[in-house]
Design a protein around this motif. Structure first.
Motif, PDB file in Angstrom:
ATOM      1  N   TRP A 158      48.313 127.120  -3.028  1.00  0.00           N
ATOM      2  CA  TRP A 158      47.820 125.747  -3.022  1.00  0.00           C
ATOM      3  C   TRP A 158      48.856 124.745  -2.524  1.00  0.00           C
ATOM      4  O   TRP A 158      48.505 123.598  -2.191  1.00  0.00           O
ATOM      5  CB  TRP A 158      47.367 125.363  -4.432  1.00  0.00           C
ATOM      6  N   THR A 264      46.121 124.688 -14.944  1.00  0.00           N
ATOM      7  CA  THR A 264      45.156 125.716 -14.559  1.00  0.00           C
ATOM      8  C   THR A 264      45.817 127.085 -14.475  1.00  0.00           C
ATOM      9  O   THR A 264      45.268 128.093 -14.941  1.00  0.00           O
ATOM     10  CB  THR A 264      44.507 125.350 -13.206  1.00  0.00           C
ATOM     11  N   ARG A 303      42.056 129.932  -0.562  1.00  0.00           N
ATOM     12  CA  ARG A 303      41.278 131.002  -1.200  1.00  0.00           C
ATOM     13  C   ARG A 303      41.125 132.220  -0.307  1.00  0.00           C
ATOM     14  O   ARG A 303      41.097 133.350  -0.793  1.00  0.00           O
ATOM     15  CB  ARG A 303      39.895 130.465  -1.584  1.00  0.00           C
ATOM     16  N   ALA A 316      38.709 122.123  -2.038  1.00  0.00           N
ATOM     17  CA  ALA A 316      38.919 123.375  -2.773  1.00  0.00           C
ATOM     18  C   ALA A 316      39.992 123.203  -3.839  1.00  0.00           C
ATOM     19  O   ALA A 316      39.865 123.726  -4.958  1.00  0.00           O
ATOM     20  CB  ALA A 316      39.301 124.491  -1.804  1.00  0.00           C
ATOM     21  N   LEU A 317      41.061 122.477  -3.497  1.00  0.00           N
ATOM     22  CA  LEU A 317      42.107 122.197  -4.481  1.00  0.00           C
ATOM     23  C   LEU A 317      41.539 121.392  -5.643  1.00  0.00           C
ATOM     24  O   LEU A 317      41.795 121.703  -6.816  1.00  0.00           O
ATOM     25  CB  LEU A 317      43.251 121.437  -3.805  1.00  0.00           C
ATOM     26  N   HIS A 320      39.449 123.555  -7.843  1.00  0.00           N
ATOM     27  CA  HIS A 320      40.269 124.519  -8.566  1.00  0.00           C
ATOM     28  C   HIS A 320      40.864 123.919  -9.835  1.00  0.00           C
ATOM     29  O   HIS A 320      40.990 124.619 -10.856  1.00  0.00           O
ATOM     30  CB  HIS A 320      41.377 125.023  -7.643  1.00  0.00           C
TER      31      HIS A 320
END
Length: 377
Positions: A158, A264, A303, A316-317, A320
């Motif tokens: 990431w 996370t 990903r 996407a980040l 997540h």
């Protein structure tokens, strides 16, 4: 709630021409005098005395660090405060501070005095002499080295997205580099910089650090210039991939996302979920692409490790870390910050647009100094 702190490196430039000035020592002396002139006997609720400025590798830059906080509004106040203080001290010498990842104008940097910097200059030669780059380092607290290394192993894919979001260094020695973050490319000339392999445990992390020091190439643990590392001074994970950002709100956005990544990753580790086993060579390609494109070209999807759009990678980040953002009360701030960043662009896009309107790199640089301390972009 995990605490967050930010370190920013700022460029010192002439108020008229925008050319870098070797004034770090002068600014630090002015900050010291300001502290000495403060009235004594502050009450328990007053701001602590002292300042947080430090010299960096080159005399044309100065660094500050915020105190650790848990609320992003407080972090914004800290960053705004210390940018303003730096500007105030610089102004007494006819200088400005600019949150720029590299100098847009040509410069021959002046290395700071001191045994450590002398060692760096002798060891790394021209690489060190040319190394006038300004980054933003984000610290997030962790419970232990074991948790910290578990986080490092899980946030690797990431980090290039953060580079793309923060990219703020398109110019180098008076020319457009063609990169959004040329700072990231210059920084990665140093032998310990860049993405890391999976460590697997705190013991293996420390074993690798010791082995690297035993080579004699590096002087101390502070020269472990990994994209993300365990801090040698604080109980934190330190993420080091971002350019210093033009507007003070952007490092706050990044800090919220980094805290979300850390939380996370820690939860995934606690739940027994293994890290993605992505080859470090692929991560280097993703980092290069992020530095080249910023938010104006393709990125590598964290990903799938395949080409994607910047909006897809950033979203996407966000997806997540969304659960952690909500738990921290950061979801709305981050959502708004991402929307604004994708619409207006990062610092690299702003710099290029300002060059078109201001006409010269010097005028663009002084305009960026105004934005650094709060003027509208």
């Amino acid at each position: 709630m995990r605490s967050v702190g930010v370190e920013e490196e700022l460029l010192l430039v002439d108020a008229g021409s925008g050319e870098p000035l070797a004034l770090a020592g002068t600014l630090l002396a002015a900050a010291d005098r300001s502290v000495a002139q403060q009235p004594q006997g502050h009450g328990a609720g007053d701001e602590p005395q002292g300042h947080t400025f430090e010299k960096e590798l080159q005399e044309e830059q100065v660094e500050f660090a915020t105190k650790p906080v848990t609320e992003m509004g407080e972090l914004l106040k800290e960053i705004t405060r210390w940018r303003g203080e730096a500007a105030r001290h610089a102004a007494s010498e006819g200088a400005l501070v600019a949150a720029l990842g590299t100098s847009p104008l040509p410069v021959r940097p002046s290395m700071s005095a001191g045994k450590r910097y002398e060692w760096v200059g002798e060891q790394f030669g021209l690489t060190a002499q040319e190394q006038l780059t300004c980054g933003c380092h984000i610290h997030v607290s962790v419970e232990s080295d074991e948790e910290g290394v578990a986080v490092l192993d899980r946030i690797r894919p990431w980090l290039p997205v953060l580079t793309a979001m923060s990219a703020n260094s398109p110019f180098w020695q008076g020319e457009d580099s063609g990169y959004a973050s040329y700072r990231s490319r210059v920084w990665n000339r140093l032998p310990s910089a860049g993405p890391t392999d999976l460590f697997g445990s705190a013991d293996r992390y420390h074993e690798q650090v010791s082995a690297m020091l035993d080579t004699g190439v590096l002087r101390d643990k502070g020269m472990m210039y990994f994209d993300a590392r365990l801090s040698a001074a604080y109980p934190t994970v330190e993420v080091r991939v971002a350019d210093v950002c033009l507007e003070a709100s952007t490092p706050v956005l990044l800090a919220a996302l980094v805290r979300g990544l850390v939380e996370t990753a820690a939860r995934a580790w606690q739940d027994g979920q293994p890290p993605a086993r992505i080859n470090t060579g692929l991560l280097r390609l993703a980092a290069w692409r992020a530095g080249r494109s910023g938010l104006d070209g393709p990125l590598v999807d964290p990903r799938t490790m395949r080409e994607t759009s910047p909006a897809t990678a950033v979203e996407a980040l966000y997806a997540h870390v969304r659960e952690a953002l909500a738990d921290h009360g950061d979801e709305e701030r981050v959502r708004e910050g991402i929307t604004r960043l994708l619409e207006r662009g990062n610092g690299a896009r702003v710099q290029r647009a300002l060059l078109r309107t201001e006409g010269t790199l010097g005028a663009m640089t002084t305009r960026c100094a105004e934005i650094t301390t709060g003027a509208p972009a």
